[in-house]
Enzyme design. Structure first.
Site, short mmCIF file in Angstrom:
data_model
loop_
_atom_site.label_atom_id
_atom_site.label_comp_id
_atom_site.label_asym_id
_atom_site.label_seq_id
_atom_site.Cartn_x
_atom_site.Cartn_y
_atom_site.Cartn_z
N SER A 144 0.92 -1.14 0.11
CA SER A 144 -0.04 -0.25 0.42
C SER A 144 0.67 1.14 -0.47
O SER A 144 2.10 1.40 0.08
CB SER A 144 -0.90 0.20 1.38
OG SER A 144 -1.50 1.04 1.62
N TYR A 157 -3.15 -0.57 10.45
CA TYR A 157 -3.15 -0.75 9.25
C TYR A 157 -1.50 -0.39 8.22
O TYR A 157 -1.12 -1.54 7.27
CB TYR A 157 -4.08 -0.01 7.88
CG TYR A 157 -4.71 -0.24 6.15
CD1 TYR A 157 -4.74 -1.46 5.76
CD2 TYR A 157 -3.58 0.36 5.54
CE1 TYR A 157 -5.35 -1.61 4.22
CE2 TYR A 157 -3.67 0.22 4.06
CZ TYR A 157 -3.82 -0.50 3.58
OH TYR A 157 -4.17 -1.58 2.25
P1 NAP Z 1 -12.38 -5.61 -1.06
O1 NAP Z 1 -13.30 -4.84 -1.87
O2 NAP Z 1 -12.74 -5.05 0.59
O3 NAP Z 1 -11.79 -6.76 -1.45
C1 NAP Z 1 -10.71 -7.64 -0.02
C2 NAP Z 1 -10.84 -9.33 -0.64
O4 NAP Z 1 -9.71 -9.85 0.30
C3 NAP Z 1 -12.31 -9.65 -0.27
O5 NAP Z 1 -11.69 -10.83 -1.65
C4 NAP Z 1 -12.61 -10.35 1.00
O6 NAP Z 1 -13.40 -11.42 1.49
C5 NAP Z 1 -10.53 -10.57 1.23
N1 NAP Z 1 -10.33 -10.80 2.93
C6 NAP Z 1 -10.68 -10.60 4.28
N2 NAP Z 1 -10.81 -10.93 5.12
C7 NAP Z 1 -10.45 -12.11 4.76
C8 NAP Z 1 -9.98 -12.68 5.94
N3 NAP Z 1 -9.64 -13.19 6.71
N4 NAP Z 1 -9.86 -14.18 4.68
C9 NAP Z 1 -9.39 -14.26 3.83
N5 NAP Z 1 -10.03 -13.48 2.90
C10 NAP Z 1 -9.96 -12.14 3.03
O7 NAP Z 1 -11.04 -4.56 -1.21
P2 NAP Z 1 -9.65 -4.52 -1.93
O8 NAP Z 1 -9.71 -2.79 -1.52
O9 NAP Z 1 -9.73 -5.16 -3.47
O10 NAP Z 1 -8.24 -5.20 -0.85
C11 NAP Z 1 -7.75 -6.07 -1.34
C12 NAP Z 1 -5.97 -5.46 -0.89
O11 NAP Z 1 -5.81 -4.32 -1.62
C13 NAP Z 1 -5.73 -5.73 0.13
O12 NAP Z 1 -4.93 -5.99 0.20
C14 NAP Z 1 -5.19 -3.96 1.22
O13 NAP Z 1 -5.02 -3.85 2.24
C15 NAP Z 1 -5.29 -3.23 -0.82
N6 NAP Z 1 -5.47 -2.08 -1.01
C16 NAP Z 1 -6.71 -1.50 -1.44
C17 NAP Z 1 -6.27 -0.32 -1.95
C18 NAP Z 1 -7.54 0.02 -2.39
O14 NAP Z 1 -7.67 1.59 -2.50
N7 NAP Z 1 -8.97 -0.09 -2.81
C19 NAP Z 1 -4.86 0.24 -1.94
C20 NAP Z 1 -3.89 -0.60 -1.40
C21 NAP Z 1 -4.29 -1.46 -1.10
P3 NAP Z 1 -13.93 -11.86 2.24
O15 NAP Z 1 -14.28 -10.63 3.07
O16 NAP Z 1 -15.05 -12.53 1.58
O17 NAP Z 1 -13.83 -12.57 2.75
#
Ligand code: NAP
Length: 255
Positions: A144, A157
């Site tokens: 991130s 985070y």
């Molecule tokens: P999201 O749409 O909320 O997706 C998160 C995914 O992680 C979902 O598939 C969720 O599925 C899964 N997950 C959460 N807790 C879990 C657990 N305990 N076991 C297994 N799976 C789990 O968020 P996103 O933005 O796509 O985030 C994906 C990654 O990118 C994360 O690591 C986040 O920190 C990172 N990120 C995001 C951004 C951004 O701007 N969006 C920026 C930098 C980094 P379930 O809840 O169904 O398990």
């Protein structure tokens, strides 16, 4: 260029049911991989599996909680047992909650560190075992902006995502001699369920767009190129690195 092809490779994507994990799963399938998607929500995984199959690739769904080491190991075993190999792991499962540091509870700390850092480690450990034995593989961790800068209300985070970069470097050092590469992608601000609340504020979105040299937020499909590169033989001499995919946000300042 043939080096970017993922044909014949099997990839496991945690957090593959939606958001950035889904975007990466579809990009890897597009490049030729058969894909295993993992998370806790079966319905989302099945929908992504159908999208992968529509691209002519094979898909497998596995459910579990990455923050529980036994689940992490079982999910990797199911993925690796499917076609008797595991070439690519993408650790995209992640959670976040914005809170002033003075208000963070132990429960919130453990939840965020448990999924983002502990989960990434134990899924990687199980996958690393398979890949080391197999003599090669590529692990891609999702870091991130918070791996590099401090932004208020994001202490757990930031600790988790800075930790993910540390893991990336140590595992690259340990497993490089076995042909296993470990890198990270650090996304900027992307529109997903995780960032829904931020993006519902038009003032914030306007400020973000002014601060990003490429003039817009990220969308999950913007990560596909970096993910395919790191998953494929095109990046065969790259390990221990973090690639920022953020429209230039981190590297620049307004004049
Ligand atoms: P999201 O749409 O909320 O997706 C998160 C995914 O992680 C979902 O598939 C969720 O599925 C899964 N997950 C959460 N807790 C879990 C657990 N305990 N076991 C297994 N799976 C789990 O968020 P996103 O933005 O796509 O985030 C994906 C990654 O990118 C994360 O690591 C986040 O920190 C990172 N990120 C995001 C951004 C951004 O701007 N969006 C920026 C930098 C980094 P379930 O809840 O169904 O398990």
């Amino acid at each position: 260029m043939r080096e970017f092809s993922l044909e014949g490779k099997v990839a496991l994507i945690t957090g593959g049911g939606r958001g950035l994990g889904r975007g990466i799963a579809l990009a890897l399938a597009e490049a030729g991989a058969d894909v295993v998607v993992a998370s806790r929500t079966l319905g989302e995984l099945e929908a992504v599996a159908e999208e992968i199959q529509a691209k002519g690739r094979r898909a497998l769904v596995v459910t579990g909680d990455v923050s529980v080491p036994q689940d992490a190991r079982r999910m990797v075993e199911e993925a690796a047992g499917w076609q008797a190999r595991l070439d690519v792991l993408v650790n995209a499962a992640g959670v976040n909650k914005r809170l002033p540091s003075l208000e963070v509870t132990e429960e919130e700390w453990d939840w965020i560190l448990g999924v983002n850092l502990k989960g990434t480690f134990f899924v990687s450990q199980a996958a690393g075992e398979v890949m080391v034995q197999q003599g090669g593989g590529s692990i891609i961790n999702i870091a991130s902006l918070l791996s590099a800068v401090g932004i208020p209300t994001l202490a757990p985070y930031a600790a988790s995502k800075t930790g993910v970069v540390g893991l990336t470097r140590v595992l690259a050092a340990e497993w490089g001699p076995h042909g296993v590469r470990v890198n990270a992608i650090a996304p900027g601000y992307f529109r997903t369920k995780m960032t829904e609340r931020l993006f519902s504020d038009p003032e914030w979105v306007g400020r973000l767009k002014r601060q990003v040299p490429l003039g817009r937020e990220g969308f999950p499909e913007d990560l596909g190129g970096a993910a395919v590169f790191l998953a494929s033989d095109a990046s065969r001499y790259v390990t221990g690195q973090v690639i920022y995919v953020d429209g230039g946000y981190l590297a620049t300042r307004e004049a």
